[in-house]
Design a protein around this motif. Structure first.
Motif, mmCIF file in Angstrom:
data_model
loop_
_atom_site.group_PDB
_atom_site.id
_atom_site.type_symbol
_atom_site.label_atom_id
_atom_site.label_comp_id
_atom_site.label_asym_id
_atom_site.label_seq_id
_atom_site.Cartn_x
_atom_site.Cartn_y
_atom_site.Cartn_z
ATOM 1 N N LYS A 96 0.817 -1.213 0.000
ATOM 2 C CA LYS A 96 0.000 0.000 0.000
ATOM 3 C C LYS A 96 0.849 1.261 0.000
ATOM 4 O O LYS A 96 0.400 2.311 -0.454
ATOM 5 C CB LYS A 96 -0.930 0.003 1.216
ATOM 6 N N HIS A 97 2.065 1.173 0.541
ATOM 7 C CA HIS A 97 2.975 2.319 0.595
ATOM 8 C C HIS A 97 4.204 1.980 -0.241
ATOM 9 O O HIS A 97 4.987 1.106 0.125
ATOM 10 C CB HIS A 97 3.355 2.639 2.038
ATOM 11 N N VAL A 98 4.341 2.670 -1.368
ATOM 12 C CA VAL A 98 5.370 2.352 -2.348
ATOM 13 C C VAL A 98 6.222 3.579 -2.613
ATOM 14 O O VAL A 98 5.698 4.695 -2.736
ATOM 15 C CB VAL A 98 4.741 1.870 -3.667
ATOM 16 N N LEU A 99 7.527 3.377 -2.717
ATOM 17 C CA LEU A 99 8.441 4.438 -3.137
ATOM 18 C C LEU A 99 9.110 4.002 -4.423
ATOM 19 O O LEU A 99 9.658 2.900 -4.499
ATOM 20 C CB LEU A 99 9.487 4.720 -2.059
ATOM 21 N N GLU A 100 9.026 4.841 -5.446
ATOM 22 C CA GLU A 100 9.743 4.594 -6.701
ATOM 23 C C GLU A 100 10.971 5.481 -6.746
ATOM 24 O O GLU A 100 10.864 6.713 -6.800
ATOM 25 C CB GLU A 100 8.854 4.873 -7.911
ATOM 26 N N LEU A 101 12.120 4.845 -6.749
ATOM 27 C CA LEU A 101 13.391 5.547 -6.868
ATOM 28 C C LEU A 101 13.673 5.770 -8.349
ATOM 29 O O LEU A 101 13.764 4.818 -9.120
ATOM 30 C CB LEU A 101 14.499 4.709 -6.232
ATOM 31 N N GLY A 102 13.776 7.037 -8.749
ATOM 32 C CA GLY A 102 13.934 7.348 -10.163
ATOM 33 C C GLY A 102 12.635 7.125 -10.901
ATOM 34 O O GLY A 102 12.580 6.417 -11.907
ATOM 35 N N MET A 165 7.941 1.913 4.203
ATOM 36 C CA MET A 165 7.498 1.517 2.870
ATOM 37 C C MET A 165 7.279 0.002 2.780
ATOM 38 O O MET A 165 8.092 -0.787 3.250
ATOM 39 C CB MET A 165 8.546 1.916 1.821
ATOM 40 N N ASP A 166 6.177 -0.378 2.148
ATOM 41 C CA ASP A 166 5.952 -1.790 1.854
ATOM 42 C C ASP A 166 6.827 -2.253 0.699
ATOM 43 O O ASP A 166 7.187 -3.433 0.621
ATOM 44 C CB ASP A 166 4.483 -2.025 1.486
ATOM 45 N N LYS A 192 9.813 -1.562 5.329
ATOM 46 C CA LYS A 192 9.346 -2.245 6.525
ATOM 47 C C LYS A 192 9.985 -3.637 6.586
ATOM 48 O O LYS A 192 10.404 -4.179 5.553
ATOM 49 C CB LYS A 192 7.826 -2.398 6.494
ATOM 50 N N PRO A 193 10.069 -4.245 7.759
ATOM 51 C CA PRO A 193 10.529 -5.643 7.822
ATOM 52 C C PRO A 193 9.673 -6.519 6.909
ATOM 53 O O PRO A 193 8.447 -6.480 6.943
ATOM 54 C CB PRO A 193 10.322 -6.001 9.294
ATOM 55 N N GLY A 194 10.335 -7.271 6.046
ATOM 56 C CA GLY A 194 9.624 -8.087 5.069
ATOM 57 C C GLY A 194 9.234 -7.355 3.813
ATOM 58 O O GLY A 194 8.721 -7.973 2.869
ATOM 59 N N GLY A 195 9.465 -6.039 3.765
ATOM 60 C CA GLY A 195 9.149 -5.274 2.563
ATOM 61 C C GLY A 195 10.008 -5.691 1.394
ATOM 62 O O GLY A 195 11.091 -6.257 1.563
ATOM 63 N N LEU A 196 9.550 -5.410 0.180
ATOM 64 C CA LEU A 196 10.262 -5.883 -1.001
ATOM 65 C C LEU A 196 10.897 -4.751 -1.791
ATOM 66 O O LEU A 196 10.413 -3.620 -1.802
ATOM 67 C CB LEU A 196 9.343 -6.696 -1.903
ATOM 68 N N ALA A 268 14.021 -8.557 -3.868
ATOM 69 C CA ALA A 268 14.719 -8.767 -2.598
ATOM 70 C C ALA A 268 13.810 -8.346 -1.452
ATOM 71 O O ALA A 268 13.022 -7.408 -1.601
ATOM 72 C CB ALA A 268 16.019 -7.959 -2.569
ATOM 73 N N PHE A 269 13.910 -9.057 -0.338
ATOM 74 C CA PHE A 269 13.119 -8.726 0.849
ATOM 75 C C PHE A 269 14.024 -8.279 1.988
ATOM 76 O O PHE A 269 15.093 -8.848 2.204
ATOM 77 C CB PHE A 269 12.298 -9.937 1.303
ATOM 78 N N LYS A 270 13.582 -7.278 2.700
ATOM 79 C CA LYS A 270 14.331 -6.803 3.861
ATOM 80 C C LYS A 270 14.309 -7.863 4.959
ATOM 81 O O LYS A 270 13.283 -8.444 5.243
ATOM 82 C CB LYS A 270 13.718 -5.498 4.375
#
Length: 270
Positions: A96-102, A165-166, A192-196, A268-270
């Protein structure tokens, strides 16, 4: 030839990454340069930090580059659309919470933005002229105006709080940052822990090959013409060393691209 380097990974992730190899790569993104980690918890990247690590460009140049990205990347996006369509579903289901780098002109929105989904996206890009193109793409994909925030920022100082961030998305980005390891630390920090972390990157050809020799010779010109893009980075190795808990890292060698051939891609997952 297609090679796959496997790390510990959940079955659902492995299923999602059974896809066709990428067909082409283009590099026109500028994603920015090193910044102090003492600033990374701010909701936006301070202007002085951006200017310190990346020389200010004239407005006409920023607009020219944004327009070129909007038009010239279309053929590239068409060629990898099948791959992205298989890679992004996991993000659609769980984020639900996404960050796009670039974030650029927003070519990825159509793969995960949905009008019926409670989705909040932070698009980070150093070029402020990208915003109008990204907002247009977000609206076309069904993302509400309230669900999208564009922030002028840098990869090494992401404008998001710790563990907020999810998902973080980065497609053809790490070729252009100044400090790849710091950018990856930032990705892990905001997840977040487990975020991708979902990524597609082009990388250097193997040592000793004619392609690697050509990449090395042309790398300075590529950086000049493609706004900081490097041809000889070993981004797959750097991602594998970043300390993600679960990682699948695929590599493909592309026969139909003369200069930018090997790619790594995965989740990859945190």
């Amino acid at each position: 030839m297609h090679a796959s380097v496997m790390y510990h990974v959940s079955p659902i992730t492995a299923t999602l990454l059974r896809s066709e190899p990428l067909k082409c790569c283009s590099c026109g993104r500028r994603h920015l340069l090193a910044a102090s980690s003492s600033l990374i918890s701010f909701p936006s990247t301070p202007t002085d930090v951006i200017e310190k690590i990346h020389a200010r460009r004239p407005d006409w140049y920023e607009e020219f580059f944004a327009r070129a990205m909007d038009q010239d990347m279309r053929s590239y996006e068409a060629q990898i659309s099948g791959y992205k369509a298989k890679l992004f579903p996991h993000l659609i289901e769980n984020s639900k919470h996404v960050l796009e780098l670039g974030v650029g002109t927003g070519p990825n929105f159509k793969y995960y933005a949905r009008a019926d989904k409670d989705l909040n996206v932070i698009g980070v890009d150093p070029n402020k002229k990208m915003e109008k193109y990204a907002r247009k793409a977000a609206a076309a994909a069904g993302l509400s105006p309230a669900g999208f925030s564009f922030i002028q920022g840098v990869g090494e100082a992401l404008p998001a709080a710790d563990n907020s961030m999810d998902a973080v998305i980065g497609t053809i980005v790490l070729c252009s940052v100044e400090d790849v390891y710091q950018s990856l630390r930032e990705v892990k920090r905001v997840l977040k822990p487990g975020g991708l972390y979902l990524f597609i990157e082009h990388v250097a050809a193997p040592d000793g090959t004619l392609l690697r020799l050509a990449q090395t010779a042309l790398d300075p010109l590529q950086q000049l013409l493609s706004d900081g893009c490097h041809l000889t980075r070993e981004t797959g190795k750097q991602i594998s060393e970043a300390g993600f808990s679960n990682l699948i890292l695929n590599m493909t060698f592309l026969s139909n691209v003369s200069l930018i051939s090997p790619h790594v891609y995965g989740i990859a997952f945190k």
